[in-house]
Design a protein around this motif. Sequence first.
Motif, short mmCIF file in Angstrom:
data_model
loop_
_atom_site.label_atom_id
_atom_site.label_comp_id
_atom_site.label_asym_id
_atom_site.label_seq_id
_atom_site.Cartn_x
_atom_site.Cartn_y
_atom_site.Cartn_z
N UNK A 153 60.00 -9.05 5.79
CA UNK A 153 61.30 -8.99 6.47
C UNK A 153 61.68 -7.55 6.80
N UNK A 154 61.39 -6.63 5.89
CA UNK A 154 61.77 -5.24 6.10
C UNK A 154 61.04 -4.58 7.26
N UNK A 155 59.91 -5.16 7.68
CA UNK A 155 59.20 -4.61 8.84
C UNK A 155 60.11 -4.56 10.06
N UNK A 174 56.02 -7.41 18.44
CA UNK A 174 56.14 -8.78 18.91
C UNK A 174 56.97 -9.58 17.92
N UNK A 175 57.09 -10.84 18.19
CA UNK A 175 57.91 -11.73 17.37
C UNK A 175 57.33 -11.84 15.95
N UNK A 176 58.12 -11.50 14.95
CA UNK A 176 57.64 -11.52 13.56
C UNK A 176 57.78 -12.92 12.96
N UNK A 177 56.66 -13.43 12.49
CA UNK A 177 56.62 -14.78 11.94
C UNK A 177 55.86 -14.74 10.61
N UNK A 178 56.39 -15.47 9.64
CA UNK A 178 55.72 -15.56 8.34
C UNK A 178 54.98 -16.89 8.29
N UNK A 179 53.65 -16.82 8.11
CA UNK A 179 52.86 -18.05 7.96
C UNK A 179 52.85 -18.38 6.47
N UNK A 180 53.27 -19.59 6.14
CA UNK A 180 53.46 -19.91 4.73
C UNK A 180 52.15 -19.80 3.96
N UNK A 181 51.08 -20.29 4.53
CA UNK A 181 49.79 -20.27 3.85
C UNK A 181 49.69 -21.40 2.84
N UNK A 182 48.58 -21.40 2.13
CA UNK A 182 48.36 -22.53 1.20
C UNK A 182 49.27 -22.42 -0.01
N UNK A 240 53.16 -13.51 25.83
CA UNK A 240 53.81 -13.67 24.54
C UNK A 240 53.00 -12.95 23.48
N UNK A 241 53.68 -12.19 22.66
CA UNK A 241 52.99 -11.53 21.55
C UNK A 241 53.70 -11.88 20.24
N UNK A 242 53.01 -12.58 19.38
CA UNK A 242 53.56 -12.87 18.06
C UNK A 242 52.91 -11.95 17.05
N UNK A 243 53.69 -11.62 16.04
CA UNK A 243 53.18 -10.80 14.95
C UNK A 243 53.24 -11.68 13.70
N UNK A 244 52.11 -12.23 13.31
CA UNK A 244 52.08 -13.21 12.23
C UNK A 244 51.58 -12.57 10.94
N UNK A 245 52.38 -12.67 9.90
CA UNK A 245 51.99 -12.18 8.58
C UNK A 245 51.81 -13.41 7.68
#
Lengths: 336, 336
Positions: free
Chosen positions: A318-320, A328-336, A303-308
């Motif tokens: 999103x435009x990526x 890999x799977x594009x995921x947005x980490x919300x962050x603090x 599994x390869x995730x692509x976390x931004x």
Amino acid sequence: MTNVTNKQWRLKTRPFGEPGDDTWEYTQTAVPKIQAGQFLVKVDYISLDPAMRGWLNDAKSYIEPVQIGDVMRAGTVGTVIQSQHDKFKAGDVVCGYNGVQSYAVSDGTGMHKVDPNLAPLSYYLGVLGMPGMTGYFGLLKSGEPKAGETVVVSGAAGAVGSLVGQIARIKGCHVVGIAGGKEKCEFLVNELGFDAAVDYKSENVKKALKQTCPNGVDVFFDNVGGDILDDVLTQINQKARIVICGAISQYNNTTPIKGPSNYLSLLVNRAKMEGIVVFDNIKEYPVAMQDIAAWIQSGDLKVKDHIVEGIETFPNTLMMLFKGENFGKLVLKVGE
Amino acid sequence: MTNVTNKQWRLKTRPFGEPGDDTWEYTQTAVPKIQAGQFLVKVDYISLDPAMRGWLNDAKSYIEPVQIGDVMRAGTVGTVIQSQHDKFKAGDVVCGYNGVQSYAVSDGTGMHKVDPNLAPLSYYLGVLGMPGMTGYFGLLKSGEPKAGETVVVSGAAGAVGSLVGQIARIKGCHVVGIAGGKEKCEFLVNELGFDAAVDYKSENVKKALKQTCPNGVDVFFDNVGGDILDDVLTQINQKARIVICGAISQYNNTTPIKGPSNYLSLLVNRAKMEGIVVFDNIKEYPVAMQDIAAWIQSGDLKVKDHIVEGIETFPNTLMMLFKGENFGKLVLKVGE
């Protein structure tokens, strides 16, 4: 919750072509209060998927369009931090469509708990989430690959494509992935065990398919559409199955979608082209999750995730997807 | 056989776009002599079919292209007039691919006897021949119509289309035909019992489909392609089946074939599009012939042949298909 705001991305205007500056509105509101029967989720990860582009269009589809002013729809994984709901309690990790925001109130509709000890949270948005279910059921039920057959997948380094290719390999097929760039192609072959990869950015796809699929193409799982679909149509075998999962090359078109000029190859080859929508298989998700989890555990599936990180980056991140920049799977980490 | 010549139309050059004056060569040769194991057929009727256009292209397909200098391939029905073959004798009426010529020698390959007392000879090239088998198996095996569903067929006044629509009616479906001109449309409704007809020459097809298919389209049997396919794709139901039988609107293109811009309707509707080739069902032809003959006898199925006399007229008569000028199954009667 003092000094904490709910950061949200809302649909401001419907894009014509590529989503741009006018498409989104960033709002910061108070974290909502829950009532009886509700719970509050702190969103940890937001799923970014090509299908989201379709939800922006005011057109009849398999799901209602997002309305102007609404928080953008998105799959999420998050943690319950307050609850007046009898089935969800603080500390539960939950999946559902909480949208592009840092906090969400839910009455439980469409939400389900997941086990944070079984897999990294982002997996529940990818290989164990909607993309995983899409690839699993699309390939197995519509593609019906048989051992020894040749399976080609486009968007092969993406969330769905990388899973489809690996399942096809597990099922004993000759697997060829189409992806953009040397790095992705090498990853498909060296890391994921594809038999070959075609770099659509630097290769003539039709010629490369002739070389890498000497016995023709039996199953084509298409995430991309456009010229790639036409190129594969020239290489299909009799009784080939083409699974139409998406057409990311066409989603931001300002001109009519490019239909497959070579569709009469279906006729000559008595082949079929079938569209799939993941939600049709919802009752069978547990079976797929079990299979996929077992393959991950055995090492058969990588599994390869692509976390931004940073919900603020949503519009550009999103435009990526549409620029082929995710790996890999594009995921947005919300962050603090 | 003194003073009798074998009139033949041969492929002179491969057409780019519409077949024209340069495409064909008319030759008159001696009627061939038979040898042991052969028989001589006097050709009575020659089948003219849209598929013949495809046989002129030097391209990989479901059948070998006709070679330059060869007599044009065509289905025929004729009478054995001399025989040194133990299974065919003088007086037998035979069907096969004897080509566009008035006499043909055969060793029996691909030939079968038919009963001239059961049906007019031309029927063996139409409703009881290749177009009949195409419509029967294409609709029933690939379209899988269920009673109460809506079936749309394009080229509905043609050989295949008129049969498809009537079988769908017999199976209890709501049937809408798309054809060119008021006369054909009235014929479909008044004579063949279609529920409605759409005149693509004078109506907006999409609007007319909305009106005539209030419950959407479950099965589309397409002989035409192009804009008509795109229009129907906007009206399909979930799990719709689109049978790709042909694309006569595109066969003489000098530009790339127009692929269906609206093919993503397959995705949204989890629908399938499948190509068919009649020869795949050859073992089951007897079943279809029996059904069709029974429907003709009971009056459930009406047959319209469009017979043009004179083998000399072949080039112009063939073009009637592509101009939509035939009304029913187009057959060339060889004449004296």
